[in-house]
Design a protein around this motif. Structure first.
Motif, short mmCIF file in Angstrom:
data_model
loop_
_atom_site.label_atom_id
_atom_site.label_comp_id
_atom_site.label_asym_id
_atom_site.label_seq_id
_atom_site.Cartn_x
_atom_site.Cartn_y
_atom_site.Cartn_z
N LYS A 1 0.84 -1.20 0.00
CA LYS A 1 0.00 0.00 0.00
C LYS A 1 0.87 1.24 0.00
CE LYS A 1 -3.61 -2.48 2.36
NZ LYS A 1 -4.54 -2.53 3.45
N VAL A 2 0.29 2.34 -0.44
CA VAL A 2 1.00 3.62 -0.46
C VAL A 2 0.30 4.58 0.48
CG1 VAL A 2 1.88 3.29 -2.80
CG2 VAL A 2 -0.33 4.41 -2.48
N ASN A 3 1.03 5.59 0.93
CA ASN A 3 0.50 6.56 1.88
C ASN A 3 0.54 7.95 1.26
OD1 ASN A 3 -0.50 7.72 4.21
ND2 ASN A 3 1.11 6.92 5.54
N LYS A 4 0.09 8.92 2.00
CA LYS A 4 0.03 10.30 1.55
C LYS A 4 1.41 10.84 1.21
CE LYS A 4 0.62 11.79 6.24
NZ LYS A 4 -0.03 12.09 7.46
N LEU A 5 1.42 11.91 0.47
CA LEU A 5 2.65 12.65 0.18
C LEU A 5 2.62 13.93 0.99
CD1 LEU A 5 2.67 12.34 -3.72
CD2 LEU A 5 4.03 11.03 -2.09
N THR A 6 3.76 14.31 1.50
CA THR A 6 3.86 15.59 2.19
C THR A 6 4.82 16.48 1.42
OG1 THR A 6 5.62 14.75 3.61
CG2 THR A 6 3.39 14.61 4.47
N SER A 7 4.69 17.75 1.63
CA SER A 7 5.49 18.71 0.90
C SER A 7 6.04 19.75 1.86
CB SER A 7 4.63 19.38 -0.17
OG SER A 7 5.31 20.46 -0.75
N PRO B 1 -1.55 17.34 3.29
CA PRO B 1 -1.04 16.13 2.61
C PRO B 1 -1.71 15.96 1.25
CG PRO B 1 -2.65 15.52 4.28
CD PRO B 1 -2.45 17.01 4.38
N TYR B 2 -1.03 15.29 0.36
CA TYR B 2 -1.56 14.99 -0.96
C TYR B 2 -1.77 13.49 -1.08
CZ TYR B 2 0.00 19.65 -2.45
OH TYR B 2 0.19 20.99 -2.58
N SER B 3 -2.73 13.11 -1.89
CA SER B 3 -2.89 11.71 -2.22
C SER B 3 -1.65 11.26 -2.98
CB SER B 3 -4.14 11.51 -3.07
OG SER B 3 -4.15 10.22 -3.64
N TYR B 4 -1.24 10.02 -2.80
CA TYR B 4 -0.04 9.50 -3.46
C TYR B 4 -0.14 9.65 -4.98
CZ TYR B 4 3.68 6.21 -4.65
OH TYR B 4 4.82 5.63 -5.14
N TYR B 5 -1.33 9.43 -5.49
CA TYR B 5 -1.51 9.45 -6.95
C TYR B 5 -1.78 10.85 -7.50
CZ TYR B 5 -1.36 4.46 -6.40
OH TYR B 5 -0.95 3.18 -6.09
N THR B 6 -1.57 11.88 -6.68
CA THR B 6 -1.61 13.25 -7.19
C THR B 6 -0.48 13.43 -8.21
OG1 THR B 6 -2.50 14.08 -5.12
CG2 THR B 6 -1.41 15.68 -6.53
N THR C 1 -6.55 7.18 10.62
CA THR C 1 -7.42 8.33 10.34
C THR C 1 -7.01 9.52 11.20
OG1 THR C 1 -9.22 6.82 9.84
CG2 THR C 1 -9.81 9.11 10.25
N LEU C 2 -6.76 9.27 12.48
CA LEU C 2 -6.39 10.35 13.38
C LEU C 2 -5.04 10.97 13.01
CD1 LEU C 2 -7.51 8.83 16.80
CD2 LEU C 2 -8.66 10.60 15.46
N MET C 3 -4.14 10.17 12.44
CA MET C 3 -2.83 10.67 12.03
C MET C 3 -2.88 11.34 10.66
SD MET C 3 -0.76 10.14 14.50
CE MET C 3 0.81 10.38 13.73
N GLY C 4 -4.03 11.27 9.99
CA GLY C 4 -4.17 11.90 8.69
C GLY C 4 -3.60 11.08 7.55
N ASP C 5 -3.42 9.78 7.76
CA ASP C 5 -2.91 8.93 6.69
C ASP C 5 -3.94 8.75 5.58
OD1 ASP C 5 -0.53 8.61 8.01
OD2 ASP C 5 -1.06 6.69 8.91
N LEU C 6 -3.45 8.63 4.37
CA LEU C 6 -4.30 8.37 3.21
C LEU C 6 -3.80 7.10 2.54
CD1 LEU C 6 -4.33 12.01 1.76
CD2 LEU C 6 -6.16 10.91 3.03
N ILE C 7 -4.14 5.97 3.11
CA ILE C 7 -3.64 4.68 2.63
C ILE C 7 -4.45 4.26 1.41
CG2 ILE C 7 -3.11 2.30 3.25
CD1 ILE C 7 -1.66 4.27 5.02
#
Length: 147
Positions: free
Chosen positions: A71-77, A83-88, A107-113
């Motif tokens: 699985k992939v997680n969010k992208l940070t900048s 956060p951005y979705s990985y597939y942005t 969810t509480l950590m803001g992950d977008l798995i």
């Protein structure tokens, strides 16, 4: 009187040689040493384990050649706090992108798995397998630069 015994004595602070620490303090110090040794002995006799447990995660047992889901997680900048979705960004994508919430902590950590297109099999050794080809035009290159 150089070299006499009087010049080599330890300073006298008015305390008799064996009166400090008091008897009850000496017993406590001896008890602490005993407790420390017993603790070390107990720790030495505990069998070691080859695993660990993270709350909210249940272990998965795989057989040979079972599919392992990557699985992939969010992208940070550094340019934004959001956060951005990985597939942005124009990475290789699966046929259908599915959100995957494993537990409340994510969810509480803001992950977008999300799922990924990688095909991994347990105990199957593969190297240099091409996943996909992406041609980066100027717009796609700008997306990478803007992050």
């Amino acid at each position: 009187q150089a070299g006499s015994a009087q010049g080599c004595r330890a300073p006298d602070f008015g305390v008799a040689p064996h009166s400090w620490p008091p008897v009850h303090v000496r017993h406590l110090l001896q008890m602490n040493k005993l407790v420390a040794w017993l603790g070390l002995l107990a720790a030495a006799n505990v069998p070691s384990a080859g695993a660990f447990y993270l709350p909210g995660f249940s272990p998965i047992e795989y057989q040979d050649k079972d599919r392992v889901e990557l699985k992939v997680n969010k992208l940070t900048s550094v340019k934004t706090q959001l956060p951005y979705s990985y597939y942005t960004l124009p990475y290789c994508q699966p046929e259908k992108i599915q959100d995957s919430m494993e537990n409340l902590g994510e969810t509480l950590m803001g992950d977008l798995i999300e799922n990924s297109p990688y095909e991994i099999k347990m105990r199957v050794n593969e190297t240099c397998k091409e996943l996909c080809k992406v041609t980066l035009d100027d717009a796609k290159k700008d997306k990478f630069r803007s992050m």
